[in-house]
Design a protein around this motif. Structure first.
Motif, PDB file in Angstrom:
ATOM      1  N   PRO A   8       0.804  -1.223   0.000  1.00 33.20           N
ATOM      2  CA  PRO A   8       0.000   0.000   0.000  1.00 33.20           C
ATOM      3  C   PRO A   8       0.835   1.270   0.000  1.00 33.20           C
ATOM      4  O   PRO A   8       0.276   2.373   0.017  1.00 33.20           O
ATOM      5  CB  PRO A   8      -0.782  -0.122   1.316  1.00 33.20           C
ATOM      6  CG  PRO A   8       0.159  -0.839   2.231  1.00 33.20           C
ATOM      7  CD  PRO A   8       0.922  -1.797   1.356  1.00 33.20           C
ATOM      8  N   SER A 102      -1.138   5.356   6.700  1.00 30.69           N
ATOM      9  CA  SER A 102      -2.119   4.278   6.840  1.00 30.69           C
ATOM     10  C   SER A 102      -1.763   3.239   7.893  1.00 30.69           C
ATOM     11  O   SER A 102      -2.643   2.496   8.352  1.00 30.69           O
ATOM     12  CB  SER A 102      -2.318   3.571   5.491  1.00 30.69           C
ATOM     13  OG  SER A 102      -1.113   2.957   5.060  1.00 30.69           O
ATOM     14  N   CYS A 314      -1.906   8.618  -4.280  1.00 31.52           N
ATOM     15  CA  CYS A 314      -2.489   8.785  -2.942  1.00 31.52           C
ATOM     16  C   CYS A 314      -3.985   8.484  -2.899  1.00 31.52           C
ATOM     17  O   CYS A 314      -4.665   8.856  -1.939  1.00 31.52           O
ATOM     18  CB  CYS A 314      -2.237  10.208  -2.442  1.00 31.52           C
ATOM     19  SG  CYS A 314      -0.505  10.567  -2.129  1.00 31.52           S
ATOM     20  N   SER A 315      -4.493   7.791  -3.903  1.00 27.79           N
ATOM     21  CA  SER A 315      -5.934   7.522  -3.938  1.00 27.79           C
ATOM     22  C   SER A 315      -6.380   6.580  -2.829  1.00 27.79           C
ATOM     23  O   SER A 315      -7.569   6.516  -2.507  1.00 27.79           O
ATOM     24  CB  SER A 315      -6.331   6.939  -5.302  1.00 27.79           C
ATOM     25  OG  SER A 315      -5.622   5.738  -5.572  1.00 27.79           O
ATOM     26  N   ASN A 316      -5.434   5.830  -2.213  1.00 32.04           N
ATOM     27  CA  ASN A 316      -5.823   4.905  -1.148  1.00 32.04           C
ATOM     28  C   ASN A 316      -5.780   5.545   0.243  1.00 32.04           C
ATOM     29  O   ASN A 316      -6.027   4.882   1.239  1.00 32.04           O
ATOM     30  CB  ASN A 316      -4.937   3.652  -1.171  1.00 32.04           C
ATOM     31  CG  ASN A 316      -3.480   3.936  -0.841  1.00 32.04           C
ATOM     32  OD1 ASN A 316      -3.005   5.055  -1.038  1.00 32.04           O
ATOM     33  ND2 ASN A 316      -2.770   2.934  -0.372  1.00 32.04           N
ATOM     34  N   TYR A 317      -5.463   6.831   0.331  1.00 35.58           N
ATOM     35  CA  TYR A 317      -5.501   7.536   1.606  1.00 35.58           C
ATOM     36  C   TYR A 317      -6.949   7.905   1.947  1.00 35.58           C
ATOM     37  O   TYR A 317      -7.675   8.434   1.086  1.00 35.58           O
ATOM     38  CB  TYR A 317      -4.689   8.828   1.551  1.00 35.58           C
ATOM     39  CG  TYR A 317      -3.207   8.675   1.764  1.00 35.58           C
ATOM     40  CD1 TYR A 317      -2.647   8.788   3.026  1.00 35.58           C
ATOM     41  CD2 TYR A 317      -2.353   8.455   0.686  1.00 35.58           C
ATOM     42  CE1 TYR A 317      -1.276   8.676   3.219  1.00 35.58           C
ATOM     43  CE2 TYR A 317      -0.983   8.345   0.872  1.00 35.58           C
ATOM     44  CZ  TYR A 317      -0.459   8.452   2.148  1.00 35.58           C
ATOM     45  OH  TYR A 317       0.895   8.345   2.327  1.00 35.58           O
ATOM     46  N   HIS A 318      -7.358   7.659   3.186  1.00 39.98           N
ATOM     47  CA  HIS A 318      -8.649   8.166   3.646  1.00 39.98           C
ATOM     48  C   HIS A 318      -8.629   9.689   3.555  1.00 39.98           C
ATOM     49  O   HIS A 318      -7.663  10.337   3.955  1.00 39.98           O
ATOM     50  CB  HIS A 318      -8.918   7.743   5.087  1.00 39.98           C
ATOM     51  CG  HIS A 318      -9.235   6.294   5.245  1.00 39.98           C
ATOM     52  ND1 HIS A 318     -10.485   5.770   4.968  1.00 39.98           N
ATOM     53  CD2 HIS A 318      -8.467   5.250   5.642  1.00 39.98           C
ATOM     54  CE1 HIS A 318     -10.469   4.470   5.194  1.00 39.98           C
ATOM     55  NE2 HIS A 318      -9.262   4.123   5.598  1.00 39.98           N
TER      56      HIS A 318
END
Length: 347
Positions: A8, A102, A314-318
């Motif tokens: 990730p 994360s 950074c699309s997987n960052y909340h």
């Protein structure tokens, strides 16, 4: 290691031809020469177990940080210490920022903790504001996880706000986990002077980014709660910090003006890179760190990867999503090559 799980984070070069890696935020100067020598010289002791108490490294850290030796615990990278902390504290309910690193949530969830988030706003440059104090005063939190400068935004938390957060946490019996892993490269003030006044304050530090030692895996933490550090130590095996890593850490701390030169380079190159990104219409967010968060309406990750350039998607960052990217601040030559690749990529 990760087992049948997608990485990730940035820095995944395996199976790819990477000419420029802007996905990881290590010091652009690379490791100090003394660190390289220490690693080579440590090869003579490869048949020996490393010191399980990291005594030489702890002594050097105590002198460097100006804290008692028994306020220091070393680990195999900052990530191990995050998991050890969560395993030792086992909070029921924790609050973190969004976006942020994360591994806090991953470690908390592995310890059976419910994670809730305080959303930072893009229109404010993702800066943490005083309204965060209301959440602390009203919520039933066991632990709060903060990062200064925050990853991936690069925003420092204002020192006076951090002091107020410490006071609220102390009054309400909330543990405060504060990640300072990028602080030495930003030049911001540490909260280590407040450790004695706030026993629930925990500071995370690492050699990974500061001294460009990612492959050696060396981190440490500072806390006045000796009971907590003992509990964390029991969650790890006794030889978790290798001999080469310990030797490299001692050498890094004695590397003279290395950090001063690093901060000067980062200040100059961050301003240059941010200005050039603005000219390309990418509008980077304000940053005091050695990386820049920016938005692009066009996909950049795949086209840049085809050119051998790796950036952090950074699309997987909340709190973020598609179109957000993070790029490290590197040397002028590397930054120019990165910008050239961007100009060829953007329609």
């Amino acid at each position: 290691m990760l087992y049948q799980t997608k990485n990730p984070h940035g820095g995944d070069r395996e199976g790819r031809t990477i000419k420029l890696d802007f996905s990881v935020n290590t010091n652009p100067l690379g490791p100090p020469e003394a660190v390289r020598r220490a690693v080579v010289e440590s090869a003579g002791a490869l048949d020996q177990y490393p010191d399980p108490q990291c005594r030489g490294l702890v002594r050097a850290l105590a002198e460097h940080e100006g804290v008692p030796e028994d306020c220091i615990l070393c680990g195999s990278g900052a990530a191990e210490l995050i998991y050890s902390y969560c395993a030792a504290v086992r909070p029921r309910r924790a609050l973190e920022l969004a976006p942020t690193f994360s591994e806090y949530a991953s470690a908390l969830e592995a310890a059976g903790c419910r994670v809730e988030r305080w959303n930072l706003r893009a229109e404010n440059g993702f800066a943490l504001g005083v309204d965060f104090l209301e959440a602390l005063a009203e919520g039933d939190w066991d632990a709060v996880f903060l990062c200064t400068p925050n990853n991936p935004t690069g925003q420092l938390i204002a020192p006076n706000l951090l002091e107020d957060i410490c006071r609220v946490c102390k009054d309400r019996g909330i543990r405060l986990f504060l990640d300072e892993c990028f602080l030495d490269l930003s030049g911001g003030p540490s909260m280590k002077a407040a450790l004695a006044d706030f026993p629930g304050l925990f500071l995370l530090r690492a050699f990974t980014k500061t001294y460009a030692m990612a492959a050696l895996r060396l981190g440490y933490c500072l806390s006045a709660d000796r009971t907590l550090l003992a509990a964390m130590s029991r969650t790890a095996q006794p030889w978790n910090v290798s001999g080469p890593a310990q030797a490299a850490g001692v050498a890094a701390l004695a590397s003279g003006d290395y950090l001063e030169r690093s901060r000067k380079l980062i200040r100059e190159e961050r301003a240059f890179l941010a200005g050039e990104l603005e000219k390309l219409g990418l509008a980077p967010c304000p940053s005091q760190a050695n990386y820049l968060l920016f938005y692009s309406p066009e996909d950049l990750f795949a086209p840049l990867l085809e050119r051998g350039v790796l950036i952090r998607d950074c699309s997987n960052y909340h709190g973020l999503g598609p179109g957000w990217y993070r790029a490290a601040v590197r040397t002028r030559e590397e930054n120019l090559r990165f910008l050239e690749a961007l100009r060829k990529t953007i329609p």
